[in-house]
Structure formats: C-alpha cells, structure tokens
Design an enzyme around this catalytic site. Structure first.
Site, PDB file in Angstrom:
ATOM      1  N   ASP A 257     -11.876   3.035   5.483  1.00  0.00           N
ATOM      2  CA  ASP A 257     -11.835   2.854   4.043  1.00  0.00           C
ATOM      3  C   ASP A 257     -12.332   1.444   3.720  1.00  0.00           C
ATOM      4  OD1 ASP A 257     -11.571   3.339   1.387  1.00  0.00           O
ATOM      5  OD2 ASP A 257      -9.517   4.083   1.470  1.00  0.00           O
TER       6      ASP A 257
HETATM    7  C1  BGC Z   1     -10.868   4.335  -1.681  1.00  0.00           C
HETATM    8  C2  BGC Z   1     -11.587   5.497  -1.064  1.00  0.00           C
HETATM    9  C3  BGC Z   1     -13.032   5.508  -1.481  1.00  0.00           C
HETATM   10  C4  BGC Z   1     -13.670   4.190  -1.134  1.00  0.00           C
HETATM   11  C5  BGC Z   1     -15.133   4.104  -1.489  1.00  0.00           C
HETATM   12  C6  BGC Z   1     -11.624   3.030  -1.505  1.00  0.00           C
HETATM   13  O1  BGC Z   1     -11.076   2.003  -2.276  1.00  0.00           O
HETATM   14  O2  BGC Z   1      -9.577   4.234  -1.123  1.00  0.00           O
HETATM   15  O3  BGC Z   1     -10.943   6.689  -1.412  1.00  0.00           O
HETATM   16  O4  BGC Z   1     -13.705   6.569  -0.891  1.00  0.00           O
HETATM   17  O5  BGC Z   1     -12.980   3.153  -1.825  1.00  0.00           O
HETATM   18  O6  BGC Z   1     -15.340   4.024  -2.836  1.00  0.00           O
END
Ligand code: BGC
Length: 710
Positions: A257
């Site tokens: 993440d």
């Molecule tokens: C979120 C994810 C997301 C990623 C990319 C993160 O802050 O937890 O769910 O896919 O950002 O945008």
C-alpha cells in the site's frame, strides 16, 4: 530462454529495482508523499510502474517513454483506484453489496474495466475485501460489509468482472485484492490503527474473501497498512508467504500500500529504509508503492546481506510475468488504442441508474408512504444533500468530475436548510417556508462523500453539523400539519439514527449511488422501480453496541430480560435498529413451507432447500431469500447464524413461486479446535428468510453423519 529470463539476465540492479517500484503521477495523491518528475526515471528504466495516471494521451506518452526510450523497453504497469467506476460511477461497493446479485457485481466491474482500460490503464486497486463490523471505520464503504461469505462471493464476481475474457484482453484490468488482512478490525474503528484478532477470527472472518479472490485467479494482492498483533501486514511472512503464496498457491504480485514499506520504520520494526525494504521483500512484497524504499534501501540491504539477489530476481520475475500476462510486452498500447464510442457512456449511465435504484435499501415505509401518491405532487425537497452532485460520487470517485452526477433535486425547487457539516443554522427558516408550500417533504440528509473512505473514521455516527436540528425542525413542522416526511439518507456506513427513523414516515438508505444517484432515487420514489436492496451491514441503535453483527455466538448467558446476569445492556436493547439483510419492497412477501432434502446428509451430499414465496402486496416486487445455518452442538461454539446462500424472486401481486437453493453438506465444515476443517456429526439448523433476524426465519433441522469410508 524465455523473454523474462533474457530480460532478467540483462538487467542492472537499478533496472530491477525500477520494476519493483510504483510511483504516482501528480493526478491524485492519497498519502503524504508527492512524486517528483518521473519521466527521466522512466526513460532510465528505474521506474517500472505508475499509479494515479489518467487520460489516454498521458498514459500513452508515459508508456511510449518506457517502451521506446528506455534501454530494455519494458512496458509500464499503470494502475489506478477504479473502485466503483472510472468516469461513470456506480454505487459505492457497500451500496452495491446491497444488491445481493453476483452477476451485477461482475457487470459493473466489467464496465468499469472497459472504461479504464480504454484510457490505457491495466490495473485497478480493487476489489477491497475487508470485512467490516465497525461502522466507525470509514473504509467499510469500500467493501462487502460484515459477512465473510458475502465478501467471498463479491470477491469472485469482481475479479471475474475486472478481468473479463482474460488478463491479456485489451479491455481487462488486473484486479488487486486488498487490504490483506483484518484491516476492518482496526482498534476502535480508527483508520490505520492496530488490529488484533484471534487466529480463528482471522481465518473464519477476515481471510475467506481473499482466499476466494485467489481461487478466482486474482493476479495481485495488497497488504493492509496495519499491523496484526504487532506484525505489520507489509512484513507479515506467515500471512504473505505462508498463507497467501504457500497454502493458497497465489503466484501473482504483491503490491504494497501507499508508502507502507517506509512506514515499517514508524511501526517500530525497522531502523532504517534498508531494514524496512528487507522486511517487505522477505515477506514477499514485490512492488513498493510510493515509499522508494526498494530503490533507496535494497542496495544497502544487499550490502548488509539482509537480502540476496535471488530474492530480488524472484520479485522482478513476478512483476514481469504479470506484465506479460497483461499482454503488455506483445502490444503495450493495446489498452487505450481506441476510444470508446459515445454510446458506451450512455449505456453505462443507464446501467448506473438501474444498479443505483437496486442498491437503495428501503429501511422504513409506514402506511405505504412510498411510492409517492399522485395526491402528494407538491413535494418540498430539502436538506444539504438535496442538490449536491459532487457528493453523490461517494469516496474513491476515480476520474469522475464533480459536476457529471445527477443529484435528487437537479431540476426541482429545493432548499438546503443547513450545510452538511457546519454550525450555521440560518438557512432553516427558508427551508421551512418551502416545506409550508408542499404536501410532503423529502428530507435529504447524511454524510459528505469524504466522511467515509480512507482516513474517515467517525466517533459520533449521527447526522453531522446542524442536520439533527434541521431535521427536528422539519419533523415538527410536518407532524403539526400531518405531512409525510420521507428521508433519503446518504452515507458510507450505517449511521446511528434511531430518532430519525422513528420520526420519518419512510427512510431510504441511499449510500452514495454514483453518477445517476438522483435518477435512481427518483425511480424508487415514484414507483418506477420497486426497491429491492438489502443491507449488507447491521445498523446499530446506539454507538455503544459496536461492533454489532449477526454472526455472534450465543455465549453461556445469552440475553434474558428476566435475568440480570445475562449478556445485555442496562440502557439499550441488544437488538440492532435493522438487522443484516433488512430491506422493504413495494410488495409484501410471505414465506412458507420450508423443505430440505435430504434431511440426513454425509459430507459428500448436496441439500436442496426450498421455500414458497407469495407476494401478498399490491405491487410487483423482488424478494431476497437468505439461507443461514447454525450448528447447534459442535466441538467449537458456532455463530448463531452463518450465511450460506441467497436467492431472489420477482413476483407480481398475488403471485406465488418457489425459491430453491443448493447447499453442499461439505460447506457445513468448520475449523475445529486445532483450526483444521472438520465435518462433525450432529444437528444443524437450516434457517431461511428475509433477513438475519431469527424471528423472521423458517427453520428445519438436518442431521449430519460421517461419510462412508471409500
Ligand atoms: C489506499 C489504497 C489505495 C492506494 C492507492 C492507499 O492510501 O489505502 O486502498 O489503493 O492508496 O491509491
């Protein structure tokens, strides 16, 4: 030698680490890290993957830099959060879950994928599969709700939908199952906080949707930001290498993440970026999203012998394999080559409207207030969400702009009364004046789109700002004049609003329905569509009941009003405001005559479970029938209800039909004392009905016996 072997043989360390790096373009930033200019790095081959890039021309140009101007010409993998649509938005996932319809879940994913792939994207960071039983946590809106079985079905449908005919197809996206695992169990519902659940709960509740996604061929998984009992998921060798790759046989890519690898330092398990990078790589994380920990940390980690080149190569191989599976080596421009015809968007809007209407859950409808009678033609539309197109998108609005959505009062005179979340009550008078001119009042209240989703936990789950005061004023006005008040409630979670439900004549839970929200709501209000959505989450009557969900165990002292020393509150009933599965229709259904055959089963048998359904109401409608089980006596106490199936039936007034569900006896296995699956002889209740409230369920009992020896 294969193409991938040849490439790996030719790559420098910097190029390898580039393939393990994903960087954001400046389109959308979801965390504290802002990417610098990536184009030079793409040409140098030191960035192999991008996120948050939108627009076919931009995507193509980035791809061109990688393919035509980098030394090895390896195409980029470009991903985006296409969560409930790209430009045309469907309902938020929690709202879509309310459809209880796997074909439609797959269809909206298919349409979203087509739209995003037509702009050159090849990956979506979806589906989000975190079971969520705590409405304080804002991210419940992104997923399937409170039930693991439902989450597993949604996982299968979404993976199927995003990937279409196969990963290599020009209109397919690689799905990413996220956020593995138990993110929904964050302490006190506070986003990013630690989770700590038992091994059993992990396996029974939080893992099944991910196991289902893997079984459906999901090519990528994203670990959660959080730690599980002290071990950050981004570094969780046992759950990533052991379970995901080992037990479930997942061969795909693990993408971290946003900035999660660097955050291993904040978690307190890594002293520097090299240690953080080593932890993640050792656990099997292939792509570093936004930390730059692999590029900056792995060279040091190699020098310190925390990792070795074979481990790096293993991850590079997985990333290149995914690019190959996506057809990117054969034709890097296959996605985004042809813009979609205008009709595709028209069709998609129609679908968004139809799905939106079906996602609405009619929580209450006293005296058949809805559908609106012709005599109630003069309608006052009030509330801060009456005309709020941008809010209709809900969180994770992809590439949809704020204006392209239809809200309830788009073409109707309306008054906001108050803002969604402010202290200013000066608009209330004007709204009450509007109410004075009407026969009925449509009160549009709830949360802003950004009050759920990431970093959107709430401790108070009532209406925000001055909306309570406004709603009270509207009820007072309306009750004094015997005018019906219909509440349209927008939220990314179950709100705790027993007072609102009590005072309203009818309540529609409208979640965030996306681009066609207003039209979808209009379709239900007028009766063009009979509501059929069922809540995929339990609605509490008090925040103190949280976590609240139907899959509880009985305990040794189940609630008994006559006995103080039983499991209950002094100040609120145990029962929720609305149980899982609740949702009214414009029909009225009676379920009778539950039949289960055979009544004695071995683990290889399949049961047929039938129930007769009659529409005793005056309008055509669709009933949803749920199938639950309860293992009465087992070596491990089982939940009072376990969801095992659902089916729908559409019936005209007076019409009757039969719903039949199949249940393999093997599905009555559970994890025994040693956490291995067991099939135990004994009695299991089969419960069938319209929601997870025992009082409304028909019950039969089957007897399980050991399988014959082979
Ligand atoms: C979120 C994810 C997301 C990623 C990319 C993160 O802050 O937890 O769910 O896919 O950002 O945008």
């Amino acid at each position: 030698m294969s193409r991938i072997d040849t490439l790996i043989g030719a790559m420098t360390l910097a190029e390898k680490l580039g393939q393990l790096t994903m960087t954001a373009s400046s389109y959308a930033v979801t965390g504290p890290v802002i990417a610098g200019d990536s184009t030079a790095a793409i040409k140098a081959g030191t960035i192999g993957n991008l996120l948050n890039m939108v627009g076919a021309a931009h995507v193509r140009e980035m791809q061109r830099l990688a393919v035509e101007e980098s030394r090895l010409g390896i195409p980029l993998l470009i991903g985006f959060d296409v969560v409930h649509g790209h430009r045309i938005l469907f309902p938020v996932p929690l709202g879509e879950a309310a459809l209880f319809d796997a074909e439609t879940w797959a269809l909206t994913a298919r349409e979203s994928a087509k739209e995003a792939a037509a702009e050159g994207l090849a990956m979506t960071f979806a589906p989000m599969l975190d079971v969520s039983r705590d409405p304080r946590w804002g991210r419940g809106v992104e997923g399937p709700g409170e039930d693991p079985w439902l989450g597993a079905r949604m996982a299968e449908a979404k993976v199927r939908g995003f990937q279409g005919a196969g990963l290599a197809a020009a209109d397919a996206l690689a799905a990413v199952a996220k956020h593995y695992c138990a993110y929904g169990a964050v302490t006190a519902g506070r986003d990013y906080a630690s989770a700590d659940v038992s091994e059993r709960t992990l396996r029974e509740v939080y893992m099944p949707p991910f196991a289902a996604a893997v079984a459906s061929g999901v090519p990528a998984v994203m670990p959660a930001f959080t730690d599980l009992a002290g071990i950050p998921m981004t570094a969780h060798r046992e759950l990533l290498r052991g379970w995901l790759r080992g037990r479930w046989g997942f061969k795909g890519v693990i993408v971290s993440d946003y900035n999660a690898i660097a955050e291993l330092m904040r978690h307190g398990i890594a002293a520097d970026l090299a240690e953080a990078a080593a932890h993640a790589l050792k656990a099997g994380v292939d792509i570093d999203m936004m930390s730059d920990a692999y590029r900056r940390g792995l060279p040091t980690a190699l020098a310190r012998k925390l990792v070795n080149m074979a481990e790096i190569d293993e991850s590079v191989r997985r990333v290149l394999t995914l690019k190959e599976q996506l057809g990117l080596f054969d034709d890097p421009y296959r996605r985004g080559a042809t813009p979609e015809p205008a009709e595709a968007f028209v069709h998609r809007r129609q679908l968004a409207r139809a799905v939106g209407a079906r996602a609405i859950v009619m929580l209450k409808n006293d005296k058949e207030t809805l559908p609106l009678a012709a005599s109630l033609r003069r309608l006052a539309v009030v509330g801060p969400l009456a005309d709020a197109p941008a809010e209709m998108r809900g969180p994770w609005w992809g590439a949809a702009d704020g204006e392209g959505q239809v809200s309830v009062a788009s073409q109707v005179v309306h008054a906001p009364g108050v803002a969604i979340d402010s202290d200013d009550a000066s608009g209330i008078e004007a709204a009450l004046h509007l109410c004075a001119t009407a026969d009925a009042i449509l009160l549009c209240v709830g949360e802003a789109a950004t009050m759920s989703g990431e970093a959107a936990s709430r401790a108070y789950l009532d209406l925000p700002g001055k909306q309570c005061r406004f709603a009270e004023a509207v009820f007072e006005h309306a009750h004094a004049r015997a005018k019906p008040v219909i509440v349209v409630l927008f939220s990314g979670r179950p709100l705790v609003v027993p007072w609102l439900v009590e005072k309203a004549d009818a309540v529609l839970a409208a979640w965030f329905l996306g681009s066609e929200a207003g039209n979808a709501i209009g379709d239900v209000l007028t009766g063009r569509v009979s509501p059929s959505g069922r809540t995929p989450v339990t609605w509490p009557r008090a925040a103190g009941q949280i976590p609240i969900f139907f899959g509880e165990r009985n305990g040794g002292r189940p609630a008994n009003p006559a006995d103080r020393y039983t499991s209950k509150y002094l100040d609120v009933p145990n029962e929720p405001l609305f149980p899982f599965g609740h949702g009214l229709t414009y029909g009225r259904f009676a379920l009778t005559n539950l039949r289960v055959t055979p009544l004695e089963v071995e683990d290889i048998d399949t049961m047929q479970i039938s129930v007769d359904v009659r529409n005793e109401g005056a309008r055509a409608a669709q009933e949803t029938v749920f199938l639950f089980t309860h293992d009465k006596i087992a070596s491990v106490a089982r939940p009072l209800l376990e969801l095992k199936g659902f089916a729908k039936i559409e019936l005209q007034p007076g019409e009757a039909g039969t719903v039949t569900l199949s249940l393999r006896a093997a599905e009555l296995r559970f994890l025994g004392i040693d956490l291995e699956p067991v099939f135990e002889p004994g009695e299991v209740e089969i419960l069938v009905g319209p929601c997870a409230d025992r009082l409304h369920l028909l019950t039969a009992t089957v007897r399980l016996s050991w399988s014959r020896p082979c």
